[in-house]
Design a protein around this motif. Sequence first.
Motif, PDB file in Angstrom:
ATOM      1  N   GLU A 282      52.167  52.945  31.206  1.00 40.01           N
ATOM      2  CA  GLU A 282      52.326  54.069  30.286  1.00 40.01           C
ATOM      3  C   GLU A 282      51.183  54.137  29.274  1.00 40.01           C
ATOM      4  N   GLU A 283      50.466  53.017  29.098  1.00 37.16           N
ATOM      5  CA  GLU A 283      49.350  52.971  28.152  1.00 37.16           C
ATOM      6  C   GLU A 283      48.004  52.887  28.856  1.00 37.16           C
ATOM      7  N   THR A 284      47.992  53.164  30.168  1.00 34.90           N
ATOM      8  CA  THR A 284      46.774  53.106  30.969  1.00 34.90           C
ATOM      9  C   THR A 284      46.209  54.510  31.157  1.00 34.90           C
ATOM     10  N   LYS A 285      44.887  54.628  31.048  1.00 38.04           N
ATOM     11  CA  LYS A 285      44.236  55.935  31.117  1.00 38.04           C
ATOM     12  C   LYS A 285      44.452  56.603  32.469  1.00 38.04           C
ATOM     13  N   ASN A 286      44.299  55.835  33.559  1.00 36.73           N
ATOM     14  CA  ASN A 286      44.449  56.381  34.908  1.00 36.73           C
ATOM     15  C   ASN A 286      45.298  55.422  35.731  1.00 36.73           C
ATOM     16  N   PRO A 287      46.624  55.437  35.555  1.00 33.84           N
ATOM     17  CA  PRO A 287      47.472  54.432  36.208  1.00 33.84           C
ATOM     18  C   PRO A 287      47.392  54.433  37.724  1.00 33.84           C
ATOM     19  N   GLY A 288      47.164  55.593  38.327  1.00 34.46           N
ATOM     20  CA  GLY A 288      47.100  55.651  39.774  1.00 34.46           C
ATOM     21  C   GLY A 288      45.981  54.824  40.356  1.00 34.46           C
ATOM     22  N   ARG A 289      44.878  54.693  39.642  1.00 38.97           N
ATOM     23  CA  ARG A 289      43.753  53.878  40.102  1.00 38.97           C
ATOM     24  C   ARG A 289      43.740  52.507  39.439  1.00 38.97           C
ATOM     25  N   ASP A 290      43.990  52.483  38.132  1.00 38.99           N
ATOM     26  CA  ASP A 290      43.764  51.272  37.351  1.00 38.99           C
ATOM     27  C   ASP A 290      44.801  50.182  37.597  1.00 38.99           C
ATOM     28  N   VAL A 291      46.072  50.561  37.773  1.00 35.59           N
ATOM     29  CA  VAL A 291      47.116  49.543  37.947  1.00 35.59           C
ATOM     30  C   VAL A 291      46.926  48.748  39.239  1.00 35.59           C
ATOM     31  N   PRO A 292      46.730  49.388  40.418  1.00 35.32           N
ATOM     32  CA  PRO A 292      46.496  48.578  41.628  1.00 35.32           C
ATOM     33  C   PRO A 292      45.264  47.692  41.518  1.00 35.32           C
ATOM     34  N   LEU A 293      44.160  48.238  40.974  1.00 32.59           N
ATOM     35  CA  LEU A 293      42.955  47.430  40.834  1.00 32.59           C
ATOM     36  C   LEU A 293      43.193  46.231  39.919  1.00 32.59           C
ATOM     37  N   GLY A 294      43.803  46.485  38.784  1.00 31.66           N
ATOM     38  CA  GLY A 294      44.045  45.409  37.832  1.00 31.66           C
ATOM     39  C   GLY A 294      44.985  44.355  38.371  1.00 31.66           C
ATOM     40  N   LEU A 295      46.056  44.782  39.027  1.00 36.43           N
ATOM     41  CA  LEU A 295      47.048  43.841  39.542  1.00 36.43           C
ATOM     42  C   LEU A 295      46.490  42.968  40.663  1.00 36.43           C
ATOM     43  N   ILE A 296      45.941  43.602  41.673  1.00 31.05           N
ATOM     44  CA  ILE A 296      45.567  42.866  42.877  1.00 31.05           C
ATOM     45  C   ILE A 296      44.334  42.004  42.641  1.00 31.05           C
ATOM     46  N   SER A 297      43.360  42.495  41.866  1.00 27.95           N
ATOM     47  CA  SER A 297      42.171  41.695  41.595  1.00 27.95           C
ATOM     48  C   SER A 297      42.514  40.456  40.780  1.00 27.95           C
ATOM     49  N   SER A 298      43.374  40.613  39.773  1.00 25.76           N
ATOM     50  CA  SER A 298      43.730  39.458  38.950  1.00 25.76           C
ATOM     51  C   SER A 298      44.560  38.454  39.746  1.00 25.76           C
ATOM     52  N   MET A 299      45.507  38.918  40.558  1.00 24.61           N
ATOM     53  CA  MET A 299      46.368  37.995  41.297  1.00 24.61           C
ATOM     54  C   MET A 299      45.597  37.220  42.364  1.00 24.61           C
ATOM     55  N   SER A 300      44.653  37.871  43.032  1.00 24.34           N
ATOM     56  CA  SER A 300      43.873  37.191  44.063  1.00 24.34           C
ATOM     57  C   SER A 300      43.042  36.069  43.458  1.00 24.34           C
ATOM     58  N   SER A 301      42.364  36.367  42.363  1.00 23.30           N
ATOM     59  CA  SER A 301      41.516  35.354  41.730  1.00 23.30           C
ATOM     60  C   SER A 301      42.352  34.230  41.131  1.00 23.30           C
ATOM     61  N   ILE A 302      43.500  34.554  40.581  1.00 29.97           N
ATOM     62  CA  ILE A 302      44.348  33.538  39.949  1.00 29.97           C
ATOM     63  C   ILE A 302      44.877  32.548  40.988  1.00 29.97           C
ATOM     64  N   THR A 303      45.253  33.038  42.162  1.00 25.69           N
ATOM     65  CA  THR A 303      45.762  32.142  43.198  1.00 25.69           C
ATOM     66  C   THR A 303      44.711  31.126  43.600  1.00 25.69           C
ATOM     67  N   VAL A 304      43.470  31.568  43.779  1.00 22.44           N
ATOM     68  CA  VAL A 304      42.378  30.655  44.132  1.00 22.44           C
ATOM     69  C   VAL A 304      42.158  29.636  43.030  1.00 22.44           C
ATOM     70  N   VAL A 305      42.140  30.095  41.783  1.00 23.16           N
ATOM     71  CA  VAL A 305      41.927  29.199  40.649  1.00 23.16           C
ATOM     72  C   VAL A 305      43.021  28.140  40.581  1.00 23.16           C
ATOM     73  N   TYR A 306      44.273  28.546  40.747  1.00 25.60           N
ATOM     74  CA  TYR A 306      45.387  27.597  40.679  1.00 25.60           C
ATOM     75  C   TYR A 306      45.285  26.519  41.744  1.00 25.60           C
ATOM     76  N   CYS A 307      44.977  26.913  42.964  1.00 24.04           N
ATOM     77  CA  CYS A 307      44.874  25.938  44.055  1.00 24.04           C
ATOM     78  C   CYS A 307      43.760  24.929  43.791  1.00 24.04           C
ATOM     79  N   LEU A 308      42.614  25.415  43.325  1.00 21.58           N
ATOM     80  CA  LEU A 308      41.497  24.519  43.057  1.00 21.58           C
ATOM     81  C   LEU A 308      41.788  23.589  41.877  1.00 21.58           C
ATOM     82  N   MET A 309      42.367  24.116  40.833  1.00 30.00           N
ATOM     83  CA  MET A 309      42.618  23.288  39.655  1.00 30.00           C
ATOM     84  C   MET A 309      43.699  22.243  39.918  1.00 30.00           C
TER      85      MET A 309
END
Length: 600
Positions: free
Chosen positions: A292-319
């Motif tokens: 509700e506070e995102t400028k373009n939710p149709g584009r920004d929410v999928p990009l923000g969600l999936i990019s952050s989750m993919s990188s976080i999973t890799v970081v967690y496994c390595l750490m």
Amino acid sequence: MAAAAVAGEGGNRRRYWRWSKADFFPEPSFASWRSYGGALAATVPRLVDRVGSRSSEAVEAGTLLAESENPLRRCLSWLDLAFLGFGSVVGSGVFVLTGQEARFDAGPAIPLAYAAAGFSALLSSFCYAELATEIPSAGGSFSYLRVELGDIAAFLAAGNILLEAVVGAAGLGRSWTSYLAALLGRDTDSLRIYVPALAEGFNLLDPIAVMVLISTSAVAMSGARLTSTLNSLASVVGIAIIAFVLAAGFSHFDAGNLAPSFFPFGAAGVFRAAGVVYWSYTGFDMVATMAEETKNPGRDVPLGLISSMSSITVVYCLMSLTLVGMQRYSEIDANAAYSVAFAAAGMKWARYVVALGALKGMTSGLLVGALGQARYTTQIARTHMIPPYFALVHPKTGTPIYATVAVTLGAACVALFSSLDVLASVSSISTLFIFALVAVALLVRRYYVAGTTTAGQLRTFLAFLALVVLSSIGISAYYNSRYARRWPGYAVFGAGWAAGATGLAACAEKQRVPRVYGAPLVPWLPAMSIATNLFLMGSLGTAAYARFGICTAVMLVYYVLFGVHATYDVAHSEDAAADNLEHGKIAAAATTPAALAKHN
């Protein structure tokens, strides 16, 4: 009702800082004790009415906004959401639960536990991404369930969302104190107050956690833009610290620490750990509440969600791999694992860098959590499932101050008493339950449209959906039974799941196409999300289920005594308003010159 909430007498906007019975209980059922008694007497038909009710995208992302009197501000981009996702998750997991689960459940196989939990979380993030673009509401999963599964499912999710918010924030606050003690070179419990009269697990009081929770929530109340900026700056520092931990940790990596057994607690221990460390990934759903506070939710929410989750999973496994490589799992400190591991490796100075990084990560998690938790609470209050007072948005800060204060006070009370292991298991089971419901909601959205789907199509869809859900429950229950080592059960339940997913793909007819972003591989991906979430739920201990059951029972009692009556009144006042509007149109049409001439 919404219009009346915005303007007072004479059309003047009402003051934000107010406190009256009408703000908490504006519904007719609570006008007097007599009214409330009548409402209680009509509980059964009202429950029946609410079971069949469903909301709509227009209501969740449009009509209900008037209940807040002032709007939340659209000021976030996809990069902001990615950093919010990273900040909310990293620090609330790898620095908090890795040591505990490596020591007591998974051993050196802890990276596999993070991989399993991360896979499940990534599946859920795809489901969230589609629903958030279709229903860009501050309510996140609560709104999705109200639209697709109805009020009762949404209420159960709402209760678990609030439970997760309170317990998750409390857990972070407790961990913050442990790492502060490590940073000062002291025992991890040294900053807590021991009270022998209290039960084990609740007898170490933590006033520092309370102060941290209040401080981060105060920042969140000042505005989403400021909180996002501070989180982004802190996340850059956090990335640098993570890079240091990985470089220094792998430089002291000893493969001998992974022996003599990589699975000292067996596969069951790995999945049990996966169920608990799933709490590490829960921050990503907070990103969906910022739609509700995102400028373009149709584009920004999928990009923000999936990019952050993919990188976080890799970081967690390595750490997690660096931790068990630096120190034998049986020697890991369960409360401040990385700091103690670096000290044991001869890098005593590094423990301070790690502790500082952990504090940064947990502070970011608390900041983003305070944002997302308050947005959930705001949307729930907009529907009157909890008092609408908590839906009010401050006109200057553009934030729901009352909702933020309510969640913070609840978390502070819990953090003062409860230990981390108690908090983690309760939070994980609530989160997994909600994520499984969201995957079901996505399937319902794709395969059912009220007024369009025929009865035959609905029966086909429900039959195969039930097969997917029941088979997933069967796999989880079988794995945790005394027959877990025998393969026939897995073959039967696995075949049932495959038949259900195949039936959805081949026999059920999709009724809707996503307008902007669609999750891939539907129905396979959400069906797999259901299975993984339910499987991880089954891996948690009986104590977690007991606590979950008690909390759910309390929620249902609240719903029967309050929630059902408030939402019934709101729904039927809206129906009456719509009827009056329609009658007004008819009356107006009947008095036009053409209508009068025809009548004469």
